[in-house]
Design a protein around this motif. Structure first.
Motif, PDB file in Angstrom:
ATOM      1  N   PHE A 233       1.018  -1.345   0.161  1.00 29.10           N
ATOM      2  CA  PHE A 233      -0.049  -0.081  -0.205  1.00 29.10           C
ATOM      3  C   PHE A 233       0.814   1.618  -0.235  1.00 29.10           C
ATOM      4  CE2 PHE A 233      -2.329   2.808   2.147  1.00 29.10           C
ATOM      5  CZ  PHE A 233      -3.571   3.219   1.635  1.00 29.10           C
ATOM      6  N   LEU A 234       0.936   2.105  -1.008  1.00 33.20           N
ATOM      7  CA  LEU A 234       1.689   3.296  -1.443  1.00 33.20           C
ATOM      8  C   LEU A 234       0.952   4.493  -0.866  1.00 33.20           C
ATOM      9  CD1 LEU A 234       3.195   2.192  -4.187  1.00 33.20           C
ATOM     10  CD2 LEU A 234       4.427   2.213  -1.796  1.00 33.20           C
ATOM     11  N   ASP A 235       0.993   4.639   0.267  1.00 31.10           N
ATOM     12  CA  ASP A 235      -0.197   6.148   0.848  1.00 31.10           C
ATOM     13  C   ASP A 235       0.820   7.082   0.907  1.00 31.10           C
ATOM     14  OD1 ASP A 235      -2.092   7.058   2.561  1.00 31.10           O
ATOM     15  OD2 ASP A 235      -1.870   6.022   4.388  1.00 31.10           O
ATOM     16  N   GLU A 236      -0.129   7.938   0.012  1.00 35.11           N
ATOM     17  CA  GLU A 236       0.138   9.163   0.264  1.00 35.11           C
ATOM     18  C   GLU A 236       1.182   9.439  -1.800  1.00 35.11           C
ATOM     19  OE1 GLU A 236      -0.589  12.641   2.429  1.00 35.11           O
ATOM     20  OE2 GLU A 236      -0.023  11.444   4.607  1.00 35.11           O
ATOM     21  N   LEU A 237       0.489   8.781  -2.852  1.00 28.61           N
ATOM     22  CA  LEU A 237       1.434   8.938  -3.992  1.00 28.61           C
ATOM     23  C   LEU A 237       2.080   9.480  -5.021  1.00 28.61           C
ATOM     24  CD1 LEU A 237       2.755   6.341  -5.680  1.00 28.61           C
ATOM     25  CD2 LEU A 237       0.708   6.965  -6.973  1.00 28.61           C
ATOM     26  N   GLY A 238       1.097  10.866  -3.922  1.00 31.16           N
ATOM     27  CA  GLY A 238       1.244  11.862  -4.708  1.00 31.16           C
ATOM     28  C   GLY A 238       3.217  13.114  -4.477  1.00 31.16           C
ATOM     29  N   GLU A 239       3.023  12.496  -2.980  1.00 33.44           N
ATOM     30  CA  GLU A 239       4.510  13.313  -2.820  1.00 33.44           C
ATOM     31  C   GLU A 239       5.267  12.101  -3.366  1.00 33.44           C
ATOM     32  OE1 GLU A 239       3.183  15.428  -0.885  1.00 33.44           O
ATOM     33  OE2 GLU A 239       1.796  14.625  -1.240  1.00 33.44           O
ATOM     34  N   MET A 240       5.613  11.362  -4.103  1.00 30.56           N
ATOM     35  CA  MET A 240       6.693  10.322  -4.254  1.00 30.56           C
ATOM     36  C   MET A 240       7.272  10.968  -5.952  1.00 30.56           C
ATOM     37  SD  MET A 240       6.455   6.911  -5.951  1.00 30.56           S
ATOM     38  CE  MET A 240       6.727   5.773  -4.855  1.00 30.56           C
ATOM     39  N   GLN A 241       8.566  11.504  -5.321  1.00 28.84           N
ATOM     40  CA  GLN A 241       9.597  12.193  -5.880  1.00 28.84           C
ATOM     41  C   GLN A 241       9.640  11.463  -7.667  1.00 28.84           C
ATOM     42  OE1 GLN A 241      11.734  14.548  -4.854  1.00 28.84           O
ATOM     43  NE2 GLN A 241      11.027  14.620  -3.373  1.00 28.84           N
ATOM     44  N   ILE A 242      10.092  11.907  -8.647  1.00 27.80           N
ATOM     45  CA  ILE A 242       9.834  11.893  -9.856  1.00 27.80           C
ATOM     46  C   ILE A 242      10.695  10.657 -10.280  1.00 27.80           C
ATOM     47  CG2 ILE A 242      11.397  13.649 -11.567  1.00 27.80           C
ATOM     48  CD1 ILE A 242       8.008  13.365 -12.599  1.00 27.80           C
ATOM     49  N   ASP A 243      11.573  10.433  -9.694  1.00 24.06           N
ATOM     50  CA  ASP A 243      12.586   9.689  -9.958  1.00 24.06           C
ATOM     51  C   ASP A 243      12.534   8.406  -9.103  1.00 24.06           C
ATOM     52  OD1 ASP A 243      13.524  11.122  -7.783  1.00 24.06           O
ATOM     53  OD2 ASP A 243      15.603  10.817  -8.230  1.00 24.06           O
ATOM     54  N   ILE A 244      11.838   8.389  -8.064  1.00 20.91           N
ATOM     55  CA  ILE A 244      11.595   7.442  -8.215  1.00 20.91           C
ATOM     56  C   ILE A 244      10.611   6.845  -8.157  1.00 20.91           C
ATOM     57  CG2 ILE A 244      10.500   5.604  -5.469  1.00 20.91           C
ATOM     58  CD1 ILE A 244      13.016   7.329  -5.085  1.00 20.91           C
ATOM     59  N   GLN A 245       9.276   7.692  -8.729  1.00 24.42           N
ATOM     60  CA  GLN A 245       8.283   7.008  -9.859  1.00 24.42           C
ATOM     61  C   GLN A 245       8.881   6.045 -10.986  1.00 24.42           C
ATOM     62  OE1 GLN A 245       5.862  10.699 -11.072  1.00 24.42           O
ATOM     63  NE2 GLN A 245       5.931  11.066  -8.759  1.00 24.42           N
ATOM     64  N   ALA A 246      10.163   6.718 -11.617  1.00 21.01           N
ATOM     65  CA  ALA A 246       9.804   5.964 -13.141  1.00 21.01           C
ATOM     66  C   ALA A 246      10.990   4.250 -12.335  1.00 21.01           C
ATOM     67  CB  ALA A 246      11.178   7.156 -13.113  1.00 21.01           C
ATOM     68  N   LYS A 247      11.282   4.427 -11.608  1.00 27.45           N
ATOM     69  CA  LYS A 247      11.859   3.136 -10.542  1.00 27.45           C
ATOM     70  C   LYS A 247      10.291   2.444 -10.205  1.00 27.45           C
ATOM     71  CE  LYS A 247      15.888   4.537  -8.570  1.00 27.45           C
ATOM     72  NZ  LYS A 247      16.686   4.154  -7.423  1.00 27.45           N
ATOM     73  N   LEU A 248       9.761   2.511 -10.070  1.00 28.67           N
ATOM     74  CA  LEU A 248       8.446   2.499  -9.473  1.00 28.67           C
ATOM     75  C   LEU A 248       7.275   1.041 -10.659  1.00 28.67           C
ATOM     76  CD1 LEU A 248       6.382   1.381  -7.570  1.00 28.67           C
ATOM     77  CD2 LEU A 248       5.126   3.224  -7.808  1.00 28.67           C
ATOM     78  N   LEU A 249       7.859   2.462 -11.515  1.00 29.34           N
ATOM     79  CA  LEU A 249       7.032   1.924 -13.270  1.00 29.34           C
ATOM     80  C   LEU A 249       8.008   0.477 -13.552  1.00 29.34           C
ATOM     81  CD1 LEU A 249       4.935   3.015 -15.168  1.00 29.34           C
ATOM     82  CD2 LEU A 249       6.434   3.717 -16.218  1.00 29.34           C
ATOM     83  N   ARG A 250       9.160   0.675 -13.678  1.00 30.00           N
ATOM     84  CA  ARG A 250       9.586  -0.593 -13.967  1.00 30.00           C
ATOM     85  C   ARG A 250       9.796  -1.808 -13.359  1.00 30.00           C
ATOM     86  NH1 ARG A 250      15.260   0.788 -13.011  1.00 30.00           N
ATOM     87  NH2 ARG A 250      14.301   3.074 -14.219  1.00 30.00           N
ATOM     88  N   VAL A 251       9.122  -1.736 -11.869  1.00 28.84           N
ATOM     89  CA  VAL A 251       9.229  -2.840 -11.139  1.00 28.84           C
ATOM     90  C   VAL A 251       7.585  -3.427 -11.236  1.00 28.84           C
ATOM     91  CG1 VAL A 251       8.683  -3.184  -8.457  1.00 28.84           C
ATOM     92  CG2 VAL A 251      10.558  -2.271  -9.234  1.00 28.84           C
ATOM     93  N   LEU A 252       6.683  -2.258 -11.263  1.00 26.95           N
ATOM     94  CA  LEU A 252       5.286  -3.023 -11.878  1.00 26.95           C
ATOM     95  C   LEU A 252       5.642  -3.441 -13.260  1.00 26.95           C
ATOM     96  CD1 LEU A 252       2.827   0.604 -11.192  1.00 26.95           C
ATOM     97  CD2 LEU A 252       3.803  -1.670  -9.854  1.00 26.95           C
ATOM     98  N   GLU A 253       5.813  -2.731 -13.755  1.00 24.42           N
ATOM     99  CA  GLU A 253       6.403  -4.205 -14.782  1.00 24.42           C
ATOM    100  C   GLU A 253       6.876  -4.661 -15.576  1.00 24.42           C
ATOM    101  OE1 GLU A 253       7.440   0.016 -17.706  1.00 24.42           O
ATOM    102  OE2 GLU A 253       5.933   0.092 -18.206  1.00 24.42           O
ATOM    103  N   THR A 254       8.278  -5.385 -14.544  1.00 25.95           N
ATOM    104  CA  THR A 254       9.045  -6.486 -14.918  1.00 25.95           C
ATOM    105  C   THR A 254       8.486  -7.316 -13.345  1.00 25.95           C
ATOM    106  OG1 THR A 254      10.469  -5.454 -13.255  1.00 25.95           O
ATOM    107  CG2 THR A 254      11.207  -5.130 -15.558  1.00 25.95           C
TER     108      THR A 254
END
Ligand SMILES: Nc1ncnc2c1ncn2[C@@H]1O[C@H](COP(=O)(O)OP(=O)(O)OP(=O)(O)O)[C@@H](O)[C@H]1O
Ligand SMILES: [Mg+2]
Length: 437
Positions: A233-254
């Motif tokens: 559960f990633l609470d307050e996702l809107g606060e996540m910095q943009i470069d971490i967002q990129a890493k998160l996306l990669r994990v979601l894909e792989t």
């Protein structure tokens, strides 16, 4: 007791435990392996006994390291690679000495990483407590939201929960987990607003020993690993910095993570539920949130209606909170009188259900009879706030220094800081933006 009997009992005892145990002589030849050891690594006893342990796995076996160093190695992650099957373990090894202090062999005791994670999750409280039965409300909008949430529970896709502060986002996230077939697996929560950028990285993905100064000995698993099989559960996702967002996306894909400083990719099976009270679409337009991540998460989007859009639930919830407090052994209060009910119905509830819960618990203390009245509500400071005025007044009072001091005292926790300053979180964000913080 006769020595043979003791030996027999000891051997039976070692075969009765579910931890893997293996013992080698000082040259690294395996003298003993128990049943659990064979099960965990997927081998027959004959394949292991009397074999030199360094020939059984391409990685350096812990038993050999213990013999070389003549020292115990405790609770270390270890991969036993046997006949192409890689087993991820938590392993402890101990040297065995004779009466003259000469090393005669070593013993190691290990368990699968899944079992260790389960234990860590139990201790750290990685569980979801709420279910859909705990969500009080009769309004159609809420019922529709619950219905939608239940259908989402059955899928494995990520879910984005949007809702104003205090609407019950976390309650929904936990209920979804408990309604899904991951319910017996961990529910791990991470609040993205409370952590500085560098920490989110290591909290999410973990790190290996020596990855950076201050890194814990033996490394540390991240939330993705802890949540394996379950929900993150990633609470307050809107606060996540943009470069971490990129890493998160990669994990979601792989569905594969790399610990910081590590070179062994780890496969994970984690369902993401993210929550935010920020307008992500607007943030995408302003370049503060990645468009690709937003679209990936938005597929299953759950919007929790604010309390003002489900007026029917206000009194129901108020009475539910009274009953909850009375049952807990608080002072007895029968209910709310008509005038006070009218006031509650008229209120705009910017803080939603959390605000209502606070108003009711304060009123229970202030109440001097059996009923919560208009007077009780006034005594608790309940009034219809005129927000623009408050913000105007506070912009004079709350300057940058006060803001920084408060945030320091709460270690960056914005929710707590807003409470201390007596302002709502959106207002706090306005100040943060204003002062460029
Ligand atoms: N429908 C409901 N029935 C009963 N209790 C509720 C309901 N909705 C919310 N609550 C209670 O209100 C409080 C706030 O809920 P929760 O923490 O889930 O909100 P949130 O949307 O995550 O808030 P925030 O944005 O501030 O993090 C909790 O104590 C929760 O148990
Ligand atoms: Mg919350």
């Amino acid at each position: 007791m006769n020595k043979d009997v003791i030996n027999e009992i000891l051997l039976k005892a070692l075969d009765s435990v579910s931890d893997g145990i293996s013992i080698c002589d000082k040259n690294g030849y395996l003298l003993y392996v128990n049943n659990a050891c064979c099960e965990i690594v997927g081998a027959d006893k004959e394949e292991l006994l009397n074999k030199k342990v360094d020939n059984l796995s391409p990685d350096k076996p812990m038993l050999i390291e213990v013999i070389e160093k003549k020292k115990s190695i405790i609770d270390i992650e270890y991969f036993w690679n046997f006949k192409g099957k890689k087993t991820h373990l938590i392993n402890s090894g101990y040297p065995i000495f004779d009466e003259n202090g000469n090393i005669i062999g070593a013993i190691d005791i290990f368990r699968s990483i899944e079992r260790s994670r389960k234990l860590a999750n139990t201790i750290a409280g990685h569980q979801a407590f709420f279910t859909f039965n705990d969500i009080v409300g009769e309004s159609n909008t809420l019922k529709e939201t619950i219905h939608l949430a239940k259908t989402f529970s059955k899928s494995n896709e990520s879910i984005l929960i949007y809702g104003e502060t205090g609407t019950g986002k976390e309650l929904f996230a936990q209920s979804i987990h408990n309604y899904s077939n991951r319910r017996r697996k961990p529910f791990v929560a991470l609040n993205c607003a409370n952590l500085p950028n560098e920490l989110i990285d290591s909290e999410l993905f973990g790190y290996e020993e020596g990855a950076f100064t201050g890194a814990r000995k033996g490394g540390k698993p991240g939330k993705f690993e802890l949540a394996n099989g379950g929900t993150l559960f990633l609470d307050e996702l809107g606060e996540m910095q943009i470069d971490i967002q990129a890493k998160l996306l990669r994990v979601l894909e792989t569905m594969c993570i790399n610990r910081i400083g590590g070179n062994k990719p780890i496969n994970v099976d984690v369902r993401i539920i993210a929550a935010t009270n920020r307008n992500l679409e607007e943030m995408v337009e302003e370049g503060q949130f990645r468009r690709d991540l937003y679209y990936r998460l938005k597929v299953l989007c759950l919007e929790i209606p604010p309390l003002k859009e489900r007026k029917r639930d206000i009194l129901l919830l108020a009475e539910y909170f009274i009953k909850k407090l009375v049952d807990k052994g608080n002072k007895y209060v029968k209910g709310i009188d008509n005038k006070a009910k009218e006031m509650l119905m008229k209120h705009s509830w910017k803080g939603n259900i959390r605000e209502l819960e606070n108003v009711i618990s304060r009123s229970m203390f202030a109440c001097d009879g059996e009923w919560i009245t208009e007077k009780t509500l006034f005594m608790t400071g309940f009034k219809e706030p005129r927000y623009e005025e408050i913000i105007k007044k506070q912009s004079i009072k709350i300057n940058k220094d006060i803001l920084i001091d408060t945030l320091n005292s709460t270690e960056g926790n914005k929710k707590k800081a807003a409470e201390i300053l007596g302002i709502s979180r959106p207002t706090l964000y306005k100040f943060l933006k204003k002062y460029d913080l």
